[in-house]
Design a protein around this motif. Structure first.
Motif, PDB file in Angstrom:
ATOM      1  N   LEU A 172       0.846  -1.188   0.000  1.00 51.66           N
ATOM      2  CA  LEU A 172       0.000   0.000   0.000  1.00 51.66           C
ATOM      3  C   LEU A 172       0.885   1.242   0.000  1.00 51.66           C
ATOM      4  N   LEU A 173       0.673   2.137  -0.967  1.00 51.44           N
ATOM      5  CA  LEU A 173       1.410   3.398  -1.023  1.00 51.44           C
ATOM      6  C   LEU A 173       0.470   4.535  -0.682  1.00 51.44           C
ATOM      7  N   LEU A 174       0.883   5.342   0.286  1.00 52.91           N
ATOM      8  CA  LEU A 174       0.095   6.484   0.746  1.00 52.91           C
ATOM      9  C   LEU A 174       0.762   7.751   0.233  1.00 52.91           C
ATOM     10  N   LEU A 175      -0.004   8.604  -0.443  1.00 54.91           N
ATOM     11  CA  LEU A 175       0.551   9.812  -1.058  1.00 54.91           C
ATOM     12  C   LEU A 175      -0.193  11.031  -0.537  1.00 54.91           C
ATOM     13  N   ASP A 176       0.534  11.936   0.112  1.00 56.74           N
ATOM     14  CA  ASP A 176      -0.063  13.133   0.701  1.00 56.74           C
ATOM     15  C   ASP A 176       0.216  14.329  -0.204  1.00 56.74           C
ATOM     16  N   GLU A 177      -0.819  14.785  -0.937  1.00 56.17           N
ATOM     17  CA  GLU A 177      -0.691  15.907  -1.873  1.00 56.17           C
ATOM     18  C   GLU A 177       0.554  15.739  -2.748  1.00 56.17           C
ATOM     19  N   PRO A 178       0.674  14.619  -3.474  1.00 58.01           N
ATOM     20  CA  PRO A 178       1.930  14.326  -4.174  1.00 58.01           C
ATOM     21  C   PRO A 178       2.271  15.285  -5.302  1.00 58.01           C
ATOM     22  N   LEU A 179       1.276  15.964  -5.875  1.00 53.89           N
ATOM     23  CA  LEU A 179       1.536  16.831  -7.023  1.00 53.89           C
ATOM     24  C   LEU A 179       1.349  18.301  -6.695  1.00 53.89           C
ATOM     25  N   GLY A 180       1.181  18.612  -5.404  1.00 53.66           N
ATOM     26  CA  GLY A 180       0.858  19.976  -5.007  1.00 53.66           C
ATOM     27  C   GLY A 180       1.928  21.000  -5.324  1.00 53.66           C
ATOM     28  N   ALA A 181       3.203  20.572  -5.432  1.00 55.86           N
ATOM     29  CA  ALA A 181       4.291  21.516  -5.675  1.00 55.86           C
ATOM     30  C   ALA A 181       4.541  21.785  -7.156  1.00 55.86           C
ATOM     31  N   LEU A 182       3.782  21.119  -8.027  1.00 52.61           N
ATOM     32  CA  LEU A 182       4.016  21.260  -9.462  1.00 52.61           C
ATOM     33  C   LEU A 182       3.099  22.320 -10.067  1.00 52.61           C
ATOM     34  N   ASP A 183       3.567  22.933 -11.168  1.00 51.14           N
ATOM     35  CA  ASP A 183       2.706  23.896 -11.850  1.00 51.14           C
ATOM     36  C   ASP A 183       1.602  23.151 -12.594  1.00 51.14           C
ATOM     37  N   LYS A 184       0.597  23.883 -13.052  1.00 50.74           N
ATOM     38  CA  LYS A 184      -0.617  23.265 -13.591  1.00 50.74           C
ATOM     39  C   LYS A 184      -0.341  22.311 -14.754  1.00 50.74           C
ATOM     40  N   LYS A 185       0.432  22.748 -15.733  1.00 52.50           N
ATOM     41  CA  LYS A 185       0.671  21.919 -16.904  1.00 52.50           C
ATOM     42  C   LYS A 185       1.444  20.658 -16.547  1.00 52.50           C
ATOM     43  N   LEU A 186       2.492  20.820 -15.723  1.00 49.37           N
ATOM     44  CA  LEU A 186       3.293  19.667 -15.323  1.00 49.37           C
ATOM     45  C   LEU A 186       2.476  18.721 -14.453  1.00 49.37           C
ATOM     46  N   ARG A 187       1.612  19.287 -13.620  1.00 45.47           N
ATOM     47  CA  ARG A 187       0.760  18.460 -12.767  1.00 45.47           C
ATOM     48  C   ARG A 187      -0.159  17.585 -13.610  1.00 45.47           C
ATOM     49  N   GLU A 188      -0.730  18.160 -14.663  1.00 46.92           N
ATOM     50  CA  GLU A 188      -1.617  17.392 -15.535  1.00 46.92           C
ATOM     51  C   GLU A 188      -0.865  16.255 -16.222  1.00 46.92           C
ATOM     52  N   GLU A 189       0.358  16.535 -16.707  1.00 53.35           N
ATOM     53  CA  GLU A 189       1.150  15.497 -17.364  1.00 53.35           C
ATOM     54  C   GLU A 189       1.516  14.389 -16.378  1.00 53.35           C
ATOM     55  N   THR A 190       1.886  14.791 -15.155  1.00 48.97           N
ATOM     56  CA  THR A 190       2.332  13.823 -14.160  1.00 48.97           C
ATOM     57  C   THR A 190       1.183  12.952 -13.673  1.00 48.97           C
ATOM     58  N   GLN A 191      -0.026  13.472 -13.671  1.00 48.80           N
ATOM     59  CA  GLN A 191      -1.181  12.677 -13.254  1.00 48.80           C
ATOM     60  C   GLN A 191      -1.305  11.422 -14.102  1.00 48.80           C
ATOM     61  N   PHE A 192      -1.163  11.568 -15.414  1.00 51.64           N
ATOM     62  CA  PHE A 192      -1.286  10.412 -16.302  1.00 51.64           C
ATOM     63  C   PHE A 192      -0.120   9.452 -16.109  1.00 51.64           C
ATOM     64  N   GLU A 193       1.077   9.972 -15.858  1.00 50.76           N
ATOM     65  CA  GLU A 193       2.225   9.112 -15.581  1.00 50.76           C
ATOM     66  C   GLU A 193       1.990   8.308 -14.313  1.00 50.76           C
ATOM     67  N   LEU A 194       1.442   8.952 -13.301  1.00 51.52           N
ATOM     68  CA  LEU A 194       1.191   8.292 -12.021  1.00 51.52           C
ATOM     69  C   LEU A 194       0.193   7.149 -12.193  1.00 51.52           C
ATOM     70  N   VAL A 195      -0.859   7.395 -12.952  1.00 56.33           N
ATOM     71  CA  VAL A 195      -1.862   6.352 -13.207  1.00 56.33           C
ATOM     72  C   VAL A 195      -1.228   5.177 -13.945  1.00 56.33           C
ATOM     73  N   LYS A 196      -0.389   5.466 -14.953  1.00 59.00           N
ATOM     74  CA  LYS A 196       0.252   4.406 -15.731  1.00 59.00           C
ATOM     75  C   LYS A 196       1.165   3.546 -14.848  1.00 59.00           C
ATOM     76  N   ILE A 197       1.943   4.197 -13.986  1.00 54.59           N
ATOM     77  CA  ILE A 197       2.845   3.462 -13.092  1.00 54.59           C
ATOM     78  C   ILE A 197       2.044   2.603 -12.121  1.00 54.59           C
ATOM     79  N   GLN A 198       0.987   3.171 -11.566  1.00 54.78           N
ATOM     80  CA  GLN A 198       0.163   2.429 -10.614  1.00 54.78           C
ATOM     81  C   GLN A 198      -0.459   1.204 -11.266  1.00 54.78           C
TER      82      GLN A 198
END
Length: 379
Positions: A172-198
């Motif tokens: 079980l991986l617990l993530l506390d606001e994992p993308l909060g420090a990223l800007d909007k565009k990078l956050r959107e790109e990273t969301q899809f990467e996170l889903v793919k890895i998971q």
């Protein structure tokens, strides 16, 4: 079959014999006289990417910290993979936690940051190196293995922190606001990467976030929290299209809310007197309510249609004047002021680069919607 079909397709929460992977039973956490989490019960299934969504101070991070073992519940029970977590320290739990700050060691290379936890657990240097290398390949950072954290972008540091959290192969991986420090565009790109890895690893993720769009993009299901209580759990489309309360309707996305009273309650339709609209709302299906009951009608802005002429054949049609227009590129937002001063929000996709017939400020318009487009709320 359960091992190969993604959890989003299996939907074990909809019924079946699959037991919950995480079971939270009547958990309460008090800090003196303040109750941060109150009587929360929740089942999360293996392979889910579950989001705890809520505003600041709603209790979502406290609940995450109790799962991790950093806080002890005042009452209640937590089970992970069938094991009671009572009295178990964080390092004794099949979990790992990724913090918003990432907490990378600045003097270590990327590869050593990822391998650090393995070596602390007594794993040999060679195996730790191999596992760290494999994980960096998965998060597409192999070429940065020798760099220090300060030589990376924010998105790259986020992926290093994710690799370090996953390399120990937690259940079980617990993530506390994992993308909060990223800007909007990078956050959107990273969301899809996170889903793919998971999805690739099949690890169960529980993510805490205050960002509604992030929760909608990432999750198999969302648990909406308010004042220490989970007020609704559901798939993203269910939370958005079928909110269970005014709070959820207003918190998730944008919504128009109209207060009214039921004037007709029939098996196949309901009429609601709505003073804010200067008329009534026709609901084209039955609702669990009674005549003269106070209700609220929620309609999303993208379901409100705009026209210069009164639309034919629509019962839900009201006249107003365009008060404000905001152009956002992909869509335009309109605020229409009705005769009684009430503002209604509508959005329209900008499908053409040039629109000589576009609606603009101070124009008289009609707003309308289908009789099944909104939701009747009783609380």
């Amino acid at each position: 079959m359960n091992e190969t079909v993604p959890v989003a397709l299996r939907k074990p929460w909809a019924g079946g014999s699959e037991p919950p992977f995480v079971r939270i039973q009547k958990i309460t956490k008090r800090f003196g006289d303040f109750t941060a989490v109150e009587d929360v019960s929740l089942d999360i299934y293996k392979g889910e990417l579950f989001c705890l969504l809520g505003g600041s101070g709603c209790g979502k991070s406290t609940l995450l910290r109790m799962l991790a073992g950093f806080e002890t519940p005042s009452s209640g029970r937590i089970e992970i993979d069938g094991q009671d977590m009572a009295g178990k320290a964080p390092y004794e739990r099949p979990t790992n936690m990724m913090f918003q700050s990432y907490a990378l060691f600045p003097h270590m290379s990327v590869e050593k940051n990822v391998a650090y936890g393995l070596q602390r657990d007594g794993i040999g240097r060679a195996e730790a190196h191999d596992r760290a290398t494999d994980m960096l390949k998965m998060v597409q950072l192999s070429q940065f293995a020798g760099r220090k954290p300060h030589q990376l972008s924010g998105g790259q540091r986020q992926r290093v922190a994710l690799a370090r959290s996953l390399v120990k192969r937690p259940k079980l991986l617990l993530l506390d606001e994992p993308l909060g420090a990223l800007d909007k565009k990078l956050r959107e790109e990273t969301q899809f990467e996170l889903v793919k890895i998971q999805e690739t690893l099949g690890v169960t993720f529980i993510v805490v976030t205050h960002d509604q769009e992030e929760a909608m993009t990432l999750s198999t299901r969302i648990g909406v929290m308010n004042e220490g209580v989970i007020v609704q759990v559901g798939e993203p489309s269910e939370i958005y299209e079928h909110p269970g309360s005014r709070f959820v309707a207003d918190f998730i996305g944008s919504v128009n809310l109209f207060e009214g009273r039921v004037t007709e309650d029939k098996p196949d339709y309901v009429e609601i007197g709505a003073p804010d609209l200067g008329g009534s709302i026709h609901v084209g299906h039955g609702v669990s309510c009674t005549v003269n009951q106070q209700v609220w009608y929620a309609i999303r802005p993208e379901k409100v249609r705009l026209s210069r002429e009164r639309p034919e054949g629509r019962r839900n049609a009201y006249e107003g004047v365009i008060d404000e227009v905001a152009y956002l590129g992909n869509l335009s937002i309109f605020r229409i002021r009705l005769a009684n001063g009430v503002l209604v929000r509508a959005t329209r996709a900008n499908l053409s680069r040039y629109d000589d017939e576009a609606l603009t400020w101070d124009e008289k318009v009609w707003i309308a919607w289908d009789d099944t487009a909104g939701v009747v709320l009783t609380r």
